[in-house]
Design a protein around this motif. Structure first.
Motif, PDB file in Angstrom:
ATOM      1  N   UNK A  20     -54.762 -11.945 -10.973  1.00 57.59           N
ATOM      2  CA  UNK A  20     -54.541 -10.553 -10.590  1.00 57.59           C
ATOM      3  C   UNK A  20     -55.163  -9.569 -11.594  1.00 57.59           C
ATOM      4  N   UNK A  21     -55.850 -10.087 -12.594  1.00 59.00           N
ATOM      5  CA  UNK A  21     -56.450  -9.253 -13.626  1.00 59.00           C
ATOM      6  C   UNK A  21     -57.956  -9.486 -13.665  1.00 59.00           C
ATOM      7  N   UNK A  22     -58.657  -8.548 -14.266  1.00 57.05           N
ATOM      8  CA  UNK A  22     -60.116  -8.681 -14.402  1.00 57.05           C
ATOM      9  C   UNK A  22     -60.466  -9.338 -15.727  1.00 57.05           C
ATOM     10  N   UNK A  23     -59.872 -10.491 -15.994  1.00 54.86           N
ATOM     11  CA  UNK A  23     -60.126 -11.240 -17.216  1.00 54.86           C
ATOM     12  C   UNK A  23     -60.004 -12.715 -16.883  1.00 54.86           C
ATOM     13  N   UNK A  24     -60.782 -13.529 -17.602  1.00 58.30           N
ATOM     14  CA  UNK A  24     -60.779 -14.964 -17.345  1.00 58.30           C
ATOM     15  C   UNK A  24     -59.517 -15.604 -17.924  1.00 58.30           C
ATOM     16  N   UNK A  25     -58.991 -16.643 -17.292  1.00 58.94           N
ATOM     17  CA  UNK A  25     -57.815 -17.323 -17.857  1.00 58.94           C
ATOM     18  C   UNK A  25     -58.078 -17.893 -19.241  1.00 58.94           C
ATOM     19  N   UNK A  26     -59.328 -18.357 -19.472  1.00 54.26           N
ATOM     20  CA  UNK A  26     -59.648 -18.910 -20.796  1.00 54.26           C
ATOM     21  C   UNK A  26     -59.555 -17.844 -21.874  1.00 54.26           C
ATOM     22  N   UNK A  27     -59.928 -16.593 -21.545  1.00 54.97           N
ATOM     23  CA  UNK A  27     -59.845 -15.519 -22.529  1.00 54.97           C
ATOM     24  C   UNK A  27     -58.393 -15.201 -22.872  1.00 54.97           C
ATOM     25  N   UNK A  28     -57.510 -15.205 -21.877  1.00 51.03           N
ATOM     26  CA  UNK A  28     -56.097 -14.959 -22.148  1.00 51.03           C
ATOM     27  C   UNK A  28     -55.502 -16.067 -23.017  1.00 51.03           C
ATOM     28  N   UNK A  29     -55.858 -17.308 -22.715  1.00 51.78           N
ATOM     29  CA  UNK A  29     -55.320 -18.420 -23.492  1.00 51.78           C
ATOM     30  C   UNK A  29     -55.861 -18.398 -24.921  1.00 51.78           C
ATOM     31  N   UNK A  30     -57.138 -18.034 -25.082  1.00 55.94           N
ATOM     32  CA  UNK A  30     -57.718 -17.944 -26.424  1.00 55.94           C
ATOM     33  C   UNK A  30     -57.058 -16.835 -27.229  1.00 55.94           C
ATOM     34  N   UNK A  31     -56.784 -15.711 -26.580  1.00 52.25           N
ATOM     35  CA  UNK A  31     -56.117 -14.614 -27.281  1.00 52.25           C
ATOM     36  C   UNK A  31     -54.694 -15.000 -27.676  1.00 52.25           C
ATOM     37  N   UNK A  32     -54.021 -15.736 -26.827  1.00 52.81           N
ATOM     38  CA  UNK A  32     -52.664 -16.202 -27.149  1.00 52.81           C
ATOM     39  C   UNK A  32     -52.693 -17.132 -28.366  1.00 52.81           C
ATOM     40  N   UNK A  33     -53.650 -18.047 -28.402  1.00 50.49           N
ATOM     41  CA  UNK A  33     -53.758 -18.956 -29.550  1.00 50.49           C
ATOM     42  C   UNK A  33     -54.115 -18.207 -30.832  1.00 50.49           C
ATOM     43  N   UNK A  34     -55.058 -17.274 -30.714  1.00 54.95           N
ATOM     44  CA  UNK A  34     -55.488 -16.536 -31.901  1.00 54.95           C
ATOM     45  C   UNK A  34     -54.358 -15.674 -32.460  1.00 54.95           C
ATOM     46  N   UNK A  35     -53.554 -15.078 -31.588  1.00 56.42           N
ATOM     47  CA  UNK A  35     -52.420 -14.275 -32.055  1.00 56.42           C
ATOM     48  C   UNK A  35     -51.412 -15.130 -32.807  1.00 56.42           C
ATOM     49  N   UNK A  36     -51.116 -16.304 -32.278  1.00 53.87           N
ATOM     50  CA  UNK A  36     -50.192 -17.190 -32.977  1.00 53.87           C
ATOM     51  C   UNK A  36     -50.737 -17.666 -34.313  1.00 53.87           C
ATOM     52  N   UNK A  37     -52.047 -17.960 -34.375  1.00 52.51           N
ATOM     53  CA  UNK A  37     -52.641 -18.428 -35.628  1.00 52.51           C
ATOM     54  C   UNK A  37     -52.628 -17.330 -36.693  1.00 52.51           C
ATOM     55  N   UNK A  38     -53.024 -16.115 -36.304  1.00 50.83           N
ATOM     56  CA  UNK A  38     -53.036 -15.014 -37.267  1.00 50.83           C
ATOM     57  C   UNK A  38     -51.619 -14.634 -37.698  1.00 50.83           C
ATOM     58  N   UNK A  39     -50.667 -14.674 -36.767  1.00 53.31           N
ATOM     59  CA  UNK A  39     -49.292 -14.376 -37.143  1.00 53.31           C
ATOM     60  C   UNK A  39     -48.715 -15.401 -38.098  1.00 53.31           C
ATOM     61  N   UNK A  40     -49.055 -16.672 -37.901  1.00 47.18           N
ATOM     62  CA  UNK A  40     -48.548 -17.729 -38.786  1.00 47.18           C
ATOM     63  C   UNK A  40     -49.146 -17.620 -40.176  1.00 47.18           C
TER      64      UNK A  40
END
Length: 263
Positions: free
Chosen positions: A142-162
């Motif tokens: 439902x968004x104008x973004x690829x699922x891989x980009x959302x998953x990559x952003x989720x991983x990167x946020x967790x890595x930077x937060x840790x």
């Protein structure tokens, strides 16, 4: 004739080139007489020795380097400041360039990972990771973004937060908390109905264990700063005594039979 900017014993300190021009050439060996290269080398060697003598150009520069270890930044020679600033800026540029390449390679690698994998969610990590992939893939439709980009952003946020939380960065710890809350919400929404509670609870336990690293040193106890008072209280007792005025002559209280002695 070029001279150094710092005087020595009240006189200008000659540079290495000045010594090279003023130093007489050493007499060449008889068998090498007439060779211009030998004379030039002899002048260079004599100028090199003269510059290392007390008061020479290289001698003074070495003294400035030796004294810079115990001097403040304002007392250090200007050429040492220039070299330090140039080296520091060069190091910063190299580090930024390397960090940009690493971040670009990391983002490309994470984006290459598909949002939904062939895994059916088996294993401890699969129980937590698979619902997140499914939730992001459903939302990306439902968004104008690829699922891989959302998953990559989720991983990167967790890595930077840790990593940032481990280093004590307040913003990274806030990002880590939001990352955990969002992950739990995605797992609860996309996990199978029969195992939704177990998957969310398992994810909460894994996030709590990782928070021991990300929130290292964080305490909920209030920090009390004991500072000495800025004012001083010195108690003092002031007594005010009233001295009666002297009685005028001829007062009734003075006895009449008291007279001064006369010779």
């Amino acid at each position: 004739m070029s001279r150094n900017d710092k005087p020595v014993n009240g006189q200008d300190n000659q540079s290495f080139l000045d010594l090279l021009n003023q130093t007489p050439p050493a007499p060449p060996a008889p068998e090498l007489e007439g060779k211009h290269g030998t004379m030039r080398f002899a002048r260079l060697r004599a100028a090199w020795k003269a510059s290392w003598e007390e008061g020479g150009f290289l001698y003074q520069r070495w003294e400035e380097v030796f004294q810079a270890r115990h001097a403040s930044w304002h007392e250090v020679a200007n050429w040492i400041k220039a070299v330090a600033l140039f080296g520091g800026l060069s190091l910063i540029v190299l580090m930024l360039d390397a960090a940009g390449d690493i971040a670009s390679a990391t983002l490309k690698g994470l984006s290459a990972v598909p949002a939904t994998s062939a895994s059916d969610g088996s294993g401890l990590w699969g129980t937590v990771d698979h619902p997140v992939r499914v939730f992001l893939a459903d939302q990306a439709a439902h968004l104008s973004v690829a699922p891989a980009a959302l998953y990559a952003f989720w991983q990167l946020t967790g890595l930077l937060g840790l990593v940032g939380g481990f280093l004590g960065n307040a913003g990274a710890r806030i990002a880590w908390l939001l990352f955990g809350i969002g992950s739990l919400a995605m797992i609860w929404s996309a996990a199978p109905a029969g195992g939704r509670a177990a998957a969310t609870g398992l994810a909460a336990l894994m996030w709590a264990l990782a928070s021991m690293v990300a929130l290292r040193g964080l305490t909920l106890r209030p920090v009390v700063h004991n500072h000495p008072p800025q004012y001083q209280f010195n108690p003092a007792l002031h007594l005010h005594a009233t001295i009666p005025a002297p009685t005028p002559a001829g007062d009734d209280y003075d006895p009449d039979n008291v007279h001064q002695l006369q010779r």
